[in-house]
Design a protein around this motif. Structure first.
Motif, mmCIF file in Angstrom:
data_model
loop_
_atom_site.group_PDB
_atom_site.id
_atom_site.type_symbol
_atom_site.label_atom_id
_atom_site.label_comp_id
_atom_site.label_asym_id
_atom_site.label_seq_id
_atom_site.Cartn_x
_atom_site.Cartn_y
_atom_site.Cartn_z
ATOM 1 N N LEU A 152 0.829 -1.204 0.000
ATOM 2 C CA LEU A 152 0.000 0.000 0.000
ATOM 3 C C LEU A 152 0.866 1.258 0.000
ATOM 4 O O LEU A 152 0.572 2.221 -0.718
ATOM 5 N N GLN A 211 2.209 1.692 -3.401
ATOM 6 C CA GLN A 211 1.146 2.132 -4.311
ATOM 7 C C GLN A 211 0.809 3.607 -4.100
ATOM 8 O O GLN A 211 0.520 4.336 -5.058
ATOM 9 N N ASP A 244 -1.502 5.045 -9.752
ATOM 10 C CA ASP A 244 -2.567 4.102 -10.106
ATOM 11 C C ASP A 244 -3.677 4.041 -9.066
ATOM 12 O O ASP A 244 -4.552 3.190 -9.147
ATOM 13 N N ASN A 245 -3.632 4.948 -8.107
ATOM 14 C CA ASN A 245 -4.553 4.845 -6.974
ATOM 15 C C ASN A 245 -6.020 4.953 -7.353
ATOM 16 O O ASN A 245 -6.874 4.368 -6.718
ATOM 17 N N LYS A 285 -7.370 3.959 -10.204
ATOM 18 C CA LYS A 285 -7.798 3.041 -11.273
ATOM 19 C C LYS A 285 -8.753 2.004 -10.707
ATOM 20 O O LYS A 285 -8.401 0.854 -10.501
ATOM 21 N N PHE A 286 -9.989 2.446 -10.468
ATOM 22 C CA PHE A 286 -10.944 1.581 -9.779
ATOM 23 C C PHE A 286 -11.493 0.477 -10.677
ATOM 24 O O PHE A 286 -12.207 -0.393 -10.227
ATOM 25 N N TRP A 287 -11.167 0.527 -11.957
ATOM 26 C CA TRP A 287 -11.669 -0.485 -12.882
ATOM 27 C C TRP A 287 -10.655 -1.623 -13.074
ATOM 28 O O TRP A 287 -10.950 -2.603 -13.720
ATOM 29 N N ALA A 288 -9.470 -1.468 -12.511
ATOM 30 C CA ALA A 288 -8.415 -2.447 -12.774
ATOM 31 C C ALA A 288 -8.121 -3.278 -11.536
ATOM 32 O O ALA A 288 -8.215 -2.801 -10.413
ATOM 33 N N ASP A 289 -7.779 -4.536 -11.754
ATOM 34 C CA ASP A 289 -7.401 -5.407 -10.644
ATOM 35 C C ASP A 289 -6.045 -4.964 -10.092
ATOM 36 O O ASP A 289 -5.108 -4.764 -10.860
ATOM 37 N N HIS A 290 -5.950 -4.825 -8.785
ATOM 38 C CA HIS A 290 -4.690 -4.319 -8.218
ATOM 39 C C HIS A 290 -3.530 -5.276 -8.489
ATOM 40 O O HIS A 290 -2.376 -4.861 -8.467
ATOM 41 N N ARG A 291 -3.814 -6.550 -8.733
ATOM 42 C CA ARG A 291 -2.724 -7.508 -8.979
ATOM 43 C C ARG A 291 -2.023 -7.258 -10.311
ATOM 44 O O ARG A 291 -0.960 -7.796 -10.572
ATOM 45 N N PHE A 310 -0.752 -4.556 -11.118
ATOM 46 C CA PHE A 310 0.351 -3.613 -10.912
ATOM 47 C C PHE A 310 1.457 -4.298 -10.120
ATOM 48 O O PHE A 310 1.630 -4.082 -8.928
ATOM 49 N N HIS A 311 2.196 -5.153 -10.837
ATOM 50 C CA HIS A 311 3.222 -5.979 -10.182
ATOM 51 C C HIS A 311 4.269 -5.152 -9.476
ATOM 52 O O HIS A 311 4.822 -5.569 -8.479
ATOM 53 N N GLU A 333 4.020 -4.678 -5.752
ATOM 54 C CA GLU A 333 4.218 -5.888 -4.977
ATOM 55 C C GLU A 333 5.693 -6.290 -4.981
ATOM 56 O O GLU A 333 6.234 -6.707 -3.950
ATOM 57 N N ARG A 360 -14.950 -5.874 -8.611
ATOM 58 C CA ARG A 360 -13.846 -5.232 -9.315
ATOM 59 C C ARG A 360 -13.348 -4.002 -8.537
ATOM 60 O O ARG A 360 -12.165 -3.785 -8.359
ATOM 61 N N ASP A 399 -11.367 -4.960 -5.454
ATOM 62 C CA ASP A 399 -10.071 -5.566 -5.783
ATOM 63 C C ASP A 399 -9.140 -4.594 -6.500
ATOM 64 O O ASP A 399 -8.010 -4.942 -6.817
ATOM 65 N N SER A 400 -9.611 -3.395 -6.777
ATOM 66 C CA SER A 400 -8.801 -2.434 -7.527
ATOM 67 C C SER A 400 -7.858 -1.701 -6.569
ATOM 68 O O SER A 400 -8.022 -1.790 -5.350
ATOM 69 N N PRO A 401 -6.883 -0.977 -7.116
ATOM 70 C CA PRO A 401 -6.035 -0.176 -6.229
ATOM 71 C C PRO A 401 -6.874 0.755 -5.347
ATOM 72 O O PRO A 401 -6.564 0.939 -4.171
ATOM 73 N N THR A 402 -7.941 1.296 -5.904
ATOM 74 C CA THR A 402 -8.813 2.191 -5.144
ATOM 75 C C THR A 402 -9.454 1.445 -3.970
ATOM 76 O O THR A 402 -9.508 1.957 -2.848
#
Ligand SMILES: Nc1ncnc2c1ncn2[C@@H]1O[C@H](COP(=O)(O)OP(=O)(O)OP(=O)(O)O)[C@@H](O)[C@H]1O
Ligand SMILES: [Mg+2]
Lengths: 259, 367
Positions: free
Chosen positions: A104, A107, A112-113, A115-121, A123-124, A127, B217, B220-223
């Motif tokens: 966190l 991040q 990318d904070n 980007k609520f449409w994208a899976d956080h995984r 963004f390698h 991690e 979604r 699971d997102s960064p947000t």
């Protein structure tokens, strides 16, 4: 403007009720130095840190960072301009894994904070950075443990890990070894030393244990009742008669103090 | 982690399947339910034209098959509402006592706009419901997120109460029906839950699946990860560089929109809206669903909505008017014995069991 000055305070004052917790502190910290603040309990060291990191607003006075007045800049923004801090009293995300705690923080300073449409995984990089940091602070074997289950020493390492993950230019370390077992302290100090030497970082360190800071510090400031009592190289401070008389005896006797 | 990065697409697809199969199984059952119900508990006399699918569909529109589809429709509607609440409480740590405000406003907006005063089409009204919810949650989010904890609970309660009073007020009777609410407004014939129960069932299922996928979604997102960080320790989240206000507002707005959609669906299904949709009682319902099922998960509120809906039905049949007392006792027992809700407690247990296994293996291996 003097490029070699990273952060500077001018006549910084913080009054709680009637108490002048920080009372007119003017301090200059040069780029890529390790500047230590010592002082007895209640001297105002943590309050001074809170003013630098923006946790609290000063009653009066100003803070300049890289030549810019940041007195009114909110704390979340200070993280983005390169000021990071750790806490004297462990302050982590208790139910999240050790890895997620650090991820966190990595991040947070990325882009990318929202980007609520994208899976956080996806963004390698965050991690991977977190894994590397955990390696560095010696928590690589406990990445999946909820942070609250770490032993105290582990929490102190995590506290430092969270700070390092955001890759700040200025690290404000508030008694990073507070309450740690003595045998764990050298390892943590080694991490701090290596961060400073390899990362071109500026560090302000608050520490009770005088023996630890004498040989790592470039400069030492002594704080007492909200004011700066003395400032100089470790040798100068050790030789300063006022400091010696009033505090050093105390502080040397303070070795086992755990806070 | 290197493992994750280096795996082939083949095995990652398998892993994804392994992770998703329980969801797919439940989805499959939900999709087939009207047919299964038609075949088993539908009224055989309702099938007019011969055999096959069409006769099954006709039987699904009758008797207990129709009734149980209605039950699932209500469960799914409440599940959407509860998931939206969990986004606030379980994921972001915001305790709102006014969430019914969005549910009720969504319901009223739908009822009023397709009603005789406006005569809007279903699609237009739905769009309006979403836009109204966006505006409403933005405004009340900005106003109430300035405070935290119990204060926020009180502020949101006050705002919801304001809408409740508005809905009850005689001044707008023409639009809101005042304390009677609105009943029998003209739901388009093709969408009538009375005449086309199965069709409405699938419509609700589509909304439910969409809501689930979108909310999943988001969390699971960064947000979403920042929302969780805000719940865990807002102060530290701020110190590492997050302006937590925006993340809380995002959660508040998303929760508001999905609650409004649930309210609109409820209005369509029942062909009725009453001020109680905006009441504190309705918020408590959804709070109970979230807590019983398990906060901070999406399966939790879905399970909670199912349990409370079914429990309400059966308890009322068995205990008559005193069912709420039994319900209260059951609720207390669940909170005492399953402090993290059903899903949360199961997860904690499975974590302990897995951890125990690992330790046992390490001990046996002489580590
Ligand atoms: N939020 C606050 N409200 C009121 N008083 C405060 C607050 N924070 C600190 N103080 C007081 O200000 C003084 C300085 O406290 P501070 O924590 O800065 O000292 P410190 O040098 O960090 O001490 P320690 O070595 O014990 O950590 C103390 O007397 C403390 O009680
Ligand atoms: Mg302190």
């Amino acid at each position: 403007m003097d490029d070699s000055i990273l952060i500077e305070t001018r006549e910084l004052v913080k009054i709680f009720g009637g108490l002048r917790a920080v009372d007119g502190v003017s301090m200059t910290v040069r780029t890529q130095t390790l500047h230590t603040i010592i002082g007895p309990n209640g001297a105002g060291k943590t309050t001074f840190f809170n003013l630098l990191s923006g946790n609290i607003r000063p009653t009066s006075g100003k803070v300049f960072y890289k030549g810019r007045d940041i007195t009114g800049v909110p704390p979340y923004r200070r993280a983005h301009i390169g000021i990071g801090r750790s806490f004297q009293i462990t302050n982590v995300f208790p139910n999240l894994s050790v890895l997620e705690n650090v991820r966190l923080a990595a991040q947070a300073v990325g882009h990318d904070n929202y980007k609520f449409w994208a899976d956080h995984r996806r963004f390698h990089k965050y991690e991977e950075r977190a894994q590397a940091i955990l390696q560095q602070v010696g928590l690589a074997s406990q990445t999946n443990l909820p942070a609250r289950l770490l032993p105290h020493g582990g929490k102190r390492k995590l506290e430092l890990g969270i700070l390092l993950a955001s890759d700040p230019d200025l690290l404000l370390l508030d008694e990073p070894t507070a309450g740690m077992a003595r045998e764990e302290i050298p390892m943590l100090m080694e991490v701090i030393r290596s961060v400073r030497e390899t990362g071109k970082k500026t560090i302000i360190l608050v520490e009770h244990k005088m023996d630890l800071v004498m040989n790592v510090s470039d400069r030492i400031s002594v704080m007492h009742q909200g004011q700066l009592l003395a400032e100089g190289t470790p040798l100068e401070i050790a030789a300063n008669p006022t400091v010696q008389k009033a505090y050093l005896g105390d502080l040397y006797g303070d070795l086992t103090e755990g806070k | 982690m290197n493992e994750t990065l280096s795996t082939t697409t083949h095995s990652s697809a398998r892993r994804r399947l392994a992770q998703w199969w329980p969801y797919l199984l439940i989805l499959g059952l939900l999709v087939l339910f009207p047919l299964l119900a038609g075949a088993t508990i539908g009224d055989p006399a309702a099938a007019q034209d011969g055999a096959g699918l069409s006769s099954l569909m006709q039987r699904a529109e009758s008797g207990a098959a129709k009734f149980w589809q209605g039950m699932i429709i209500q469960i799914l509607i409440f599940a959407i509402f509860a998931m939206s609440y969990d986004l606030l409480l379980g994921y972001t740590g915001i305790l709102s006592f006014g969430h019914a405000m969005f549910f009720g406003t969504g319901g009223y907006a739908m009822a009023i706009l397709i009603g005789r005063n406006f005569n809007w089409s279903f699609g237009m009204a739905l769009l309006a419901v979403i836009l109204i919810a966006l505006a409403q949650s933005l405004i009340f989010g900005v106003l109430s997120l300035r405070v935290k904890g119990v204060y926020l609970a009180m502020v949101t309660l006050a705002f919801a109460e304001m809408f409740y009073i508005l809905a009850e007020a005689g001044d707008f009777r023409k639009y809101t029906g005042a304390d009677d609410g609105l009943h029998g407004f003209p739901v388009p014939g093709w969408l009538s839950a009375t005449d086309h129960r199965t069709r409405f069932y699938y419509l609700t299922l589509i909304f439910f699946v969409a809501a689930f996928l979108i909310i999943k979604r988001l969390v699971d997102s960064p947000t979403g990860k920042v929302m969780v960080a805000t719940r865990e320790n807002e102060h530290r989240a701020t110190m590492i560089g997050f302006n937590t206000f925006w993340y809380k507002l995002t959660a508040f707005v998303a929760a508001g929109v999905f609650a409004a959609l649930a309210g609109a669906l409820s209005a369509m299904y029942l062909v009725s809206v009453t001020p109680s949709m905006l009441s504190l009682g309705r918020t408590i319902d959804v709070l109970a669903m979230t807590i019983i099922g398990g906060m901070g998960t999406l399966v939790g509120p879905i399970l909670g909505a199912s349990i409370i809906q079914l429990l309400g039905y059966w308890l009322e049949r068995w205990f008559g008017a005193s069912w709420t007392l039994v319900y209260g006792i059951l609720f207390m027992l669940i909170v005492i014995f399953l402090p993290y809700g059903i899903v949360g407690t199961l997860r904690a247990r499975s974590f302990q069991i897995r951890d125990g296994w690992k330790q046992l293996q390490q001990t046996l291996a002489g580590k």
